[in-house]
Design an enzyme around this catalytic site. Sequence first.
Site, PDB file in Angstrom:
ATOM      1  N   LEU A   1       9.583   4.552   6.818  1.00  0.00           N
ATOM      2  CA  LEU A   1       9.441   5.740   7.665  1.00  0.00           C
ATOM      3  C   LEU A   1       8.275   6.641   7.239  1.00  0.00           C
ATOM      4  O   LEU A   1       8.136   6.976   6.064  1.00  0.00           O
ATOM      5  CB  LEU A   1      10.734   6.562   7.668  1.00  0.00           C
ATOM      6  CG  LEU A   1      10.692   7.684   8.714  1.00  0.00           C
ATOM      7  CD1 LEU A   1      10.886   7.156  10.122  1.00  0.00           C
ATOM      8  CD2 LEU A   1      11.712   8.760   8.397  1.00  0.00           C
ATOM      9  N   HIS A   2       7.455   6.996   8.201  1.00  0.00           N
ATOM     10  CA  HIS A   2       6.339   7.910   7.957  1.00  0.00           C
ATOM     11  C   HIS A   2       6.098   8.724   9.225  1.00  0.00           C
ATOM     12  O   HIS A   2       6.453   8.300  10.328  1.00  0.00           O
ATOM     13  CB  HIS A   2       5.077   7.134   7.546  1.00  0.00           C
ATOM     14  CG  HIS A   2       4.698   6.075   8.518  1.00  0.00           C
ATOM     15  ND1 HIS A   2       5.224   4.799   8.482  1.00  0.00           N
ATOM     16  CD2 HIS A   2       3.872   6.098   9.587  1.00  0.00           C
ATOM     17  CE1 HIS A   2       4.722   4.095   9.480  1.00  0.00           C
ATOM     18  NE2 HIS A   2       3.898   4.860  10.170  1.00  0.00           N
ATOM     19  N   VAL A   3       5.495   9.904   9.033  1.00  0.00           N
ATOM     20  CA  VAL A   3       5.255  10.812  10.157  1.00  0.00           C
ATOM     21  C   VAL A   3       3.744  11.052  10.254  1.00  0.00           C
ATOM     22  O   VAL A   3       3.077  11.245   9.235  1.00  0.00           O
ATOM     23  CB  VAL A   3       5.987  12.157   9.916  1.00  0.00           C
ATOM     24  CG1 VAL A   3       5.731  13.119  11.067  1.00  0.00           C
ATOM     25  CG2 VAL A   3       7.492  11.929   9.736  1.00  0.00           C
TER      26      VAL A   3
ATOM     27  N   TRP B   1       0.840  -1.213   0.000  1.00  0.00           N
ATOM     28  CA  TRP B   1       0.000   0.000   0.000  1.00  0.00           C
ATOM     29  C   TRP B   1       0.870   1.256   0.000  1.00  0.00           C
ATOM     30  O   TRP B   1       0.502   2.261  -0.610  1.00  0.00           O
ATOM     31  CB  TRP B   1      -0.978  -0.003   1.176  1.00  0.00           C
ATOM     32  CG  TRP B   1      -0.351   0.133   2.530  1.00  0.00           C
ATOM     33  CD1 TRP B   1       0.127  -0.865   3.321  1.00  0.00           C
ATOM     34  CD2 TRP B   1      -0.116   1.344   3.258  1.00  0.00           C
ATOM     35  NE1 TRP B   1       0.643  -0.356   4.488  1.00  0.00           N
ATOM     36  CE2 TRP B   1       0.509   1.000   4.483  1.00  0.00           C
ATOM     37  CE3 TRP B   1      -0.372   2.690   3.013  1.00  0.00           C
ATOM     38  CZ2 TRP B   1       0.878   1.945   5.438  1.00  0.00           C
ATOM     39  CZ3 TRP B   1      -0.010   3.633   3.968  1.00  0.00           C
ATOM     40  CH2 TRP B   1       0.617   3.265   5.158  1.00  0.00           C
TER      41      TRP B   1
HETATM   42  P1  M7G Z   1       2.116   2.942  12.036  1.00  0.00           P
HETATM   43  O1  M7G Z   1       2.734   3.808  13.070  1.00  0.00           O
HETATM   44  O2  M7G Z   1       3.040   2.134  11.180  1.00  0.00           O
HETATM   45  O3  M7G Z   1       1.128   1.923  12.676  1.00  0.00           O
HETATM   46  O4  M7G Z   1       1.248   3.900  11.145  1.00  0.00           O
HETATM   47  P2  M7G Z   1      -0.335   2.013  13.273  1.00  0.00           P
HETATM   48  O5  M7G Z   1      -1.265   1.647  12.128  1.00  0.00           O
HETATM   49  O6  M7G Z   1      -0.322   0.932  14.312  1.00  0.00           O
HETATM   50  O7  M7G Z   1      -0.519   3.380  13.812  1.00  0.00           O
HETATM   51  C1  M7G Z   1       0.797   3.582   9.862  1.00  0.00           C
HETATM   52  C2  M7G Z   1      -0.280   4.567   9.499  1.00  0.00           C
HETATM   53  O8  M7G Z   1      -0.636   4.347   8.144  1.00  0.00           O
HETATM   54  C3  M7G Z   1      -1.545   4.386  10.338  1.00  0.00           C
HETATM   55  O9  M7G Z   1      -1.946   5.621  10.878  1.00  0.00           O
HETATM   56  C4  M7G Z   1      -2.534   3.798   9.345  1.00  0.00           C
HETATM   57  O10 M7G Z   1      -3.879   4.173   9.614  1.00  0.00           O
HETATM   58  C5  M7G Z   1      -2.052   4.338   8.020  1.00  0.00           C
HETATM   59  N1  M7G Z   1      -2.409   3.492   6.873  1.00  0.00           N
HETATM   60  C6  M7G Z   1      -2.375   2.151   6.846  1.00  0.00           C
HETATM   61  N2  M7G Z   1      -2.760   1.719   5.613  1.00  0.00           N
HETATM   62  C7  M7G Z   1      -2.830   0.322   5.219  1.00  0.00           C
HETATM   63  C8  M7G Z   1      -3.054   2.823   4.850  1.00  0.00           C
HETATM   64  C9  M7G Z   1      -3.510   2.998   3.506  1.00  0.00           C
HETATM   65  O11 M7G Z   1      -3.723   2.066   2.718  1.00  0.00           O
HETATM   66  N3  M7G Z   1      -3.672   4.291   3.117  1.00  0.00           N
HETATM   67  C10 M7G Z   1      -3.444   5.353   3.952  1.00  0.00           C
HETATM   68  N4  M7G Z   1      -3.670   6.589   3.475  1.00  0.00           N
HETATM   69  N5  M7G Z   1      -3.018   5.194   5.221  1.00  0.00           N
HETATM   70  C11 M7G Z   1      -2.816   3.943   5.667  1.00  0.00           C
END
Ligand code: M7G
Length: 333
Positions: A258-260, A157
């Site tokens: 990495l994402h914020v 994704w």
């Molecule tokens: P994380 O800190 O890796 O984990 O954050 P968490 O989900 O336990 O917080 C990943 C972030 O990516 C989360 O806030 C998810 O809601 C978001 N996210 C996950 N997916 C699969 C998608 C997606 O397909 N599209 C978007 N726009 N965001 C996503």
Amino acid sequence: MADKYDLSKFRLERILNKNSKTKTICVLGTFPSELAADTRYPAIVVLEKTAFTDYNVNTATNDDRDDDDDGNQCKSYFSHETKLKEEFLNDIYGNFLCFPKPDINSVKLNIISPCTEKHIQKYSSQEIFIVLETPYLYKTVTESRLQLESEQFTLDWVYNILEHKKEADRIIVEDPCKTLGFILLPDFKWDGKTLETFYAIAIVHQLNLKSLRSLTAEHLPLLRNIQTKSVTAIKTKYGLDSSQLRIYIHYQPSFYHLHVHFTYLKYEAPGIHCERSHMLSTVINNIELVSDYYQRATIPFTIKSSDPHYLKYFPPDADDNAEPIAKKQKIGE
Ligand code: M7G
């Protein structure tokens, strides 16, 4: 999506989690395959009652019921279309159930299908414990588990977003630079409209940055670029000032690219607590002070008792009085 999933065909297996405060429920079940009638795919469905908006209580034009350009007048609960059912009246106190028209009474719904065992674990309510991850534990346990593909959620994704194959029309801002660049877009958990629950994520273009542990002084320009360009874009598009935003990185993340995270300060978004989130400004400041801070630091994170690696983080012979490994050794030594 609406075409792909017919909710009447969902078969419930069990409830994974529910929370009366956040008004969410998360269930596990199956959907039939589109291709083979006798095949069903496991699915996690998360339902969340949406937050109230200012429009929901607007009465300004009740006597003169013209909609504004967005049809916002129709979004008010104070309308002829809302039905009231009286529960009881006692003196000056009234108790009712209120049935607004369906289009202002929506429920946000996220579907993950086919989901994996790891997704089921992530969304299940369980006992959680704090691990104080020293650089030594990172090197010997976390890093080796990250090398196992079965231990990871797929990042497809993420690559779909970075390659503009999915969600391209949702991008808030992009810097296409391969080293300093990123894409900022609404998070999966946000409906994209309700400012009270604003939630966006900035995903870096660099492919080799896994988490907070990867960051050194070399990445300061990238982190500053994300901060500056994202807050400007959010101000322009949504009118939210940088001082109204909570900007942070999760450790451990679910997705190791990495994402914020950017959320509205007044919104108690999932995962904002101190055992998981690290303010971007603090991360930048720590690295400015000590360039290899995140290779030396002991960083907390939470783990569920059902995690197959749980015991590796709590070895039975751990010596609580030993000199902190973080003092003696950093990652890579
Ligand atoms: P994380 O800190 O890796 O984990 O954050 P968490 O989900 O336990 O917080 C990943 C972030 O990516 C989360 O806030 C998810 O809601 C978001 N996210 C996950 N997916 C699969 C998608 C997606 O397909 N599209 C978007 N726009 N965001 C996503």
